[in-house]
Structures are given as C-alpha cells and as structure tokens.
Design a protein around this motif. Structure first.
Motif, PDB file in Angstrom:
ATOM      1  N   ARG A  89      78.265 149.843   3.942  1.00  0.00           N
ATOM      2  CA  ARG A  89      77.822 149.414   1.794  1.00  0.00           C
ATOM      3  C   ARG A  89      79.144 150.489   1.558  1.00  0.00           C
ATOM      4  O   ARG A  89      78.750 149.641   0.526  1.00  0.00           O
ATOM      5  N   PHE A 124      74.984 140.849   2.564  1.00  0.00           N
ATOM      6  CA  PHE A 124      75.841 142.272   2.231  1.00  0.00           C
ATOM      7  C   PHE A 124      75.848 141.668   0.393  1.00  0.00           C
ATOM      8  O   PHE A 124      75.590 142.342  -0.372  1.00  0.00           O
ATOM      9  N   ASP A 153      73.784 144.559   7.950  1.00  0.00           N
ATOM     10  CA  ASP A 153      73.056 144.670   7.647  1.00  0.00           C
ATOM     11  C   ASP A 153      71.727 144.804   7.566  1.00  0.00           C
ATOM     12  O   ASP A 153      70.840 143.592   7.853  1.00  0.00           O
TER      13      ASP A 153
END
Length: 392
Positions: A89, A124, A153
């Motif tokens: 991230r 993402f 994710d």
C-alpha cells in the motif's frame, strides 16, 4: 430502481487475468444481464499515458519472472520481508502514486456501483477509489491464482478463490476476514465450455496428422519460460512420428527462429508454428499432452480440454502452487523440471499409453468445466448486490 453499474476490469499482465475476467463476464451475462448493467473495460488502456505505461511495466515484470526465476522468487521474498500488504500500500501511494491516481480516474468516469478485479493492482486502485471518492462502492476480487500471495489487499468486500487451500491461506496466513472469503470451482470461459469436439475432430480442423503423437509447447503469452529449450530437446531426440505445436505467442523472435529452422527438421516431425491465437485451447484439445510452465490459466484450459500437462518450469510461488495443486494433489499432469529429460518423458508416454489414460481419468474426476465457477461468481455478486439493496 435503476440497474447497478458493475465494472469488469481487464488488464494485461500475462493473459491469465484477461481470461479469468472473460469467464466472469460470461457468467454474469448468462445469468443476470437483465438485472445489472455490465460494463467491460480494458481499464489500463483508457487512462492515458500513465496507465498504459504502468501496464507495460507490469507486463515486463511478468516476462522477467518467466525468464529469470531468481527475479520472481526474489520479488516475493522481498515483499514478504518488507511488510507484506502494508508495504504494498505504501509503495503504491508513494512511488507509484501517479499510476494509481490515473487508474482511479479511469474507473471513476464510469461511476460504478461495483468493481470486479482479477489483479492485485486493480483491486488496490479500486479500494483507494472507494476510500477517497465512492464510499458506497463494492469491490469484489476474484483471485485467479491457486494460492494467496502477499500482494493481495485484504480490504475487498469479497475475495473469491478457486480452491480450499487458497481460502485457508487467505484467512489463516494473510488475515483476511472469514466472512469476506468465498470459494468457487475453477472458472471457464464460454468458448472453452462450448469446445467439445473430439481430439480427432480438432486435428482434422487444423489439418494435423491423425495418427501422430501430438505435443503442444507454450509458456504464457510471451514464450519466455523454457518453451524454446523444451522444443529443441524434442526436435533433437524424438525418433517416432510426432506433431509438435509450438505457440510462440507474442514472441516474434521465437516465431521467426522456428520458421527459419523448419526446412532442417527431421522427417518424422510435423511442426506447427503459431503466433498468438485466441484458439489456443482448441490446439490443446488436438494434443495428447501440453508442455508448459505452471501458469494457472493455461494449465486449467488444457485440463478443461481433457489434455494432461507436463510442467517444465515455475517462475514463483504462484506458479509453484499451481504445480502442487494440479500435479501433486490432483494428478492431472507430470512435473519435469530438467529439460534434458523432456524427450525421455514424452517417449515414455508414447510407448506406454496407460500413463496418458491414467492422467486423463484423473482430469475427468477433478476438473469438470460444466461445474463452472464463473456461474458461481455471478451468483455471489448478485447476492451481494441484493444484500446491499442495489437490486430488489
């Protein structure tokens, strides 16, 4: 009530993600085209220079993992050691910020109620879009791989897998919420489901010798694994009548190499040299065995066509999981990682037909394209929309 807008996102990073999304699209159209607005988008081609540049980067990374095994293993090791999801991230919010933003903007123009993804980066970007602009957006991820690696994710509303081991890994190792993890059967595209000719009929269609032992060789869309070495080994050592189908795909150098070499090949060899073709699965159906790296979608398409596989290479932990599932667990193929032994194994299969029959029997027991996971995914998506009040 207006139809909910469901955005299906295609991205080229290898062809597997495209094939999986195509299967999902087929399932949704078959079951719920009258209930939802289906929007199909090659999302990275629509966002201008930045999204196209990042798609090329991802595609180049895929080629590098196929060509240099240490690269793929090293990337996964580094990301695991560096902090897993949180590091991913951070990287995409900083180093790759402009690419993430451009992808979000490409999605936002559709004002979707739901985004469906088969790729970690699209997931993402969709989650960032939800966080910053569309709080009611539903993000659904289908994982086309046979494991759950560190890139995925865990914030998706739903995270769908095609086998029990992947679900267990998502929950126990990657700390996904139990309620968001779903399991379906393997997905199949509509054209593969409807491809039901016999091996002899496919050989007739492509004007292939009916009685030759037939081997297809491929390594993804780019022929960047061990396809060339495997082909060379067969050309040099096979003495019985054989048809070799080499799928060069988008690798022009490989295609041109074999076009030049064709006149020097031995008389017992019928050689078919192919560029990229959407009918690859029909050539699988014409073959007795498919030699390939352990790419999840290519392996699965071959098994759907009833053709066993010889796995000659895996680039990283994703492909290793595919070999473990289809070769070690389900016994639908054989692993042969030493290329010098490929011709010996093919000769053994030719001389002992019971080997192929056993593999074919295992395929019938474990891989049934009529038990189509894409229809299950369509049902899961529909039920999620009903639960959120987007469908009456």
């Amino acid at each position: 009530m207006k139809k909910p807008r469901v955005l299906l996102t295609y991205i080229e990073s290898g062809m597997g993600h495209i094939m999986s999304m195509s299967a999902i699209a087929s399932g949704l159209k078959e079951k719920y085209a009258d209930k939802i607005e289906i929007i199909e988008s090659y999302i990275m081609d629509e966002g201008g220079k930045d999204t196209k540049e990042f798609q090329t980067f991802l595609s180049d990374c895929t080629k590098a993992t196929n060509k240099h095994k240490a690269f793929g293993i090293g990337v996964f090791w580094f990301l695991t050691a560096a902090g897993k999801q949180y590091f991913m991230r951070l990287i995409h919010r900083t180093v790759f910020k402009k690419f993430t933003k451009a992808t979000m903007e490409s999605m936002l123009k559709y004002l979707p109620d739901v985004i469906i993804s088969t790729h970690y980066f699209i997931t993402f970007a969709a989650l960032e879009l939800k966080k910053q602009y569309l709080p009611n957006l539903t993000v659904i991820t289908y994982n086309p791989d046979n494991n759950v690696h560190v890139w995925w994710d865990s914030r998706s509303d739903l995270f769908i897998n095609n086998n029990a081991n992947a679900c267990d890994e998502a929950i126990k190792r990657r700390k996904f919420n139990y309620n968001q993890v779903k399991r379906v059967f393997f997905t199949a595209r509509e054209e593969v489901i409807n491809a039901n000719l016999t091996r002899q009929q496919y050989r007739e269609k492509f004007n292939l010798p009916q009685d030759n032992f037939t081997v297809m060789i491929a390594d993804g869309a780019y022929a960047a694994g061990k396809a060339h070495k495997a082909c060379e080994n067969l050309l040099k050592n096979i003495t019985f009548p054989i048809t070799i189908i080499f799928l060069a795909g988008k690798n022009e150098d490989a295609y041109n190499y074999y076009e030049k070499k064709r006149p020097t090949m031995k008389k017992n060899i019928t050689f078919i040299n192919l560029k990229f073709t959407p009918l690859a699965y029909e050539y699988y159906g014409a073959s007795d065995v498919f030699i390939t790296k352990s790419g999840p979608n290519a392996v699965l398409d071959s098994l759907y066509m009833g053709t066993p596989v010889i796995i000659d290479y895996y680039a990283h932990i994703i492909e290793k999981a595919t070999a473990e599932l289809f070769v070690d667990d389900l016994k639908c193929g054989i692993a042969c990682y030493r290329i010098k032994n490929i011709s010996k194994l093919v000769t053994k299969m030719y001389e002992n037909p019971l080997i192929l029959k056993e593999l074919q029997r295992n395929i019938k027991q474990n891989v049934n394209k009529k038990q189509n996971g894409s229809l299950q995914i369509a049902d899961i998506i529909f039920e999620e929309l009903k639960e959120k009040g987007l469908i009456e």
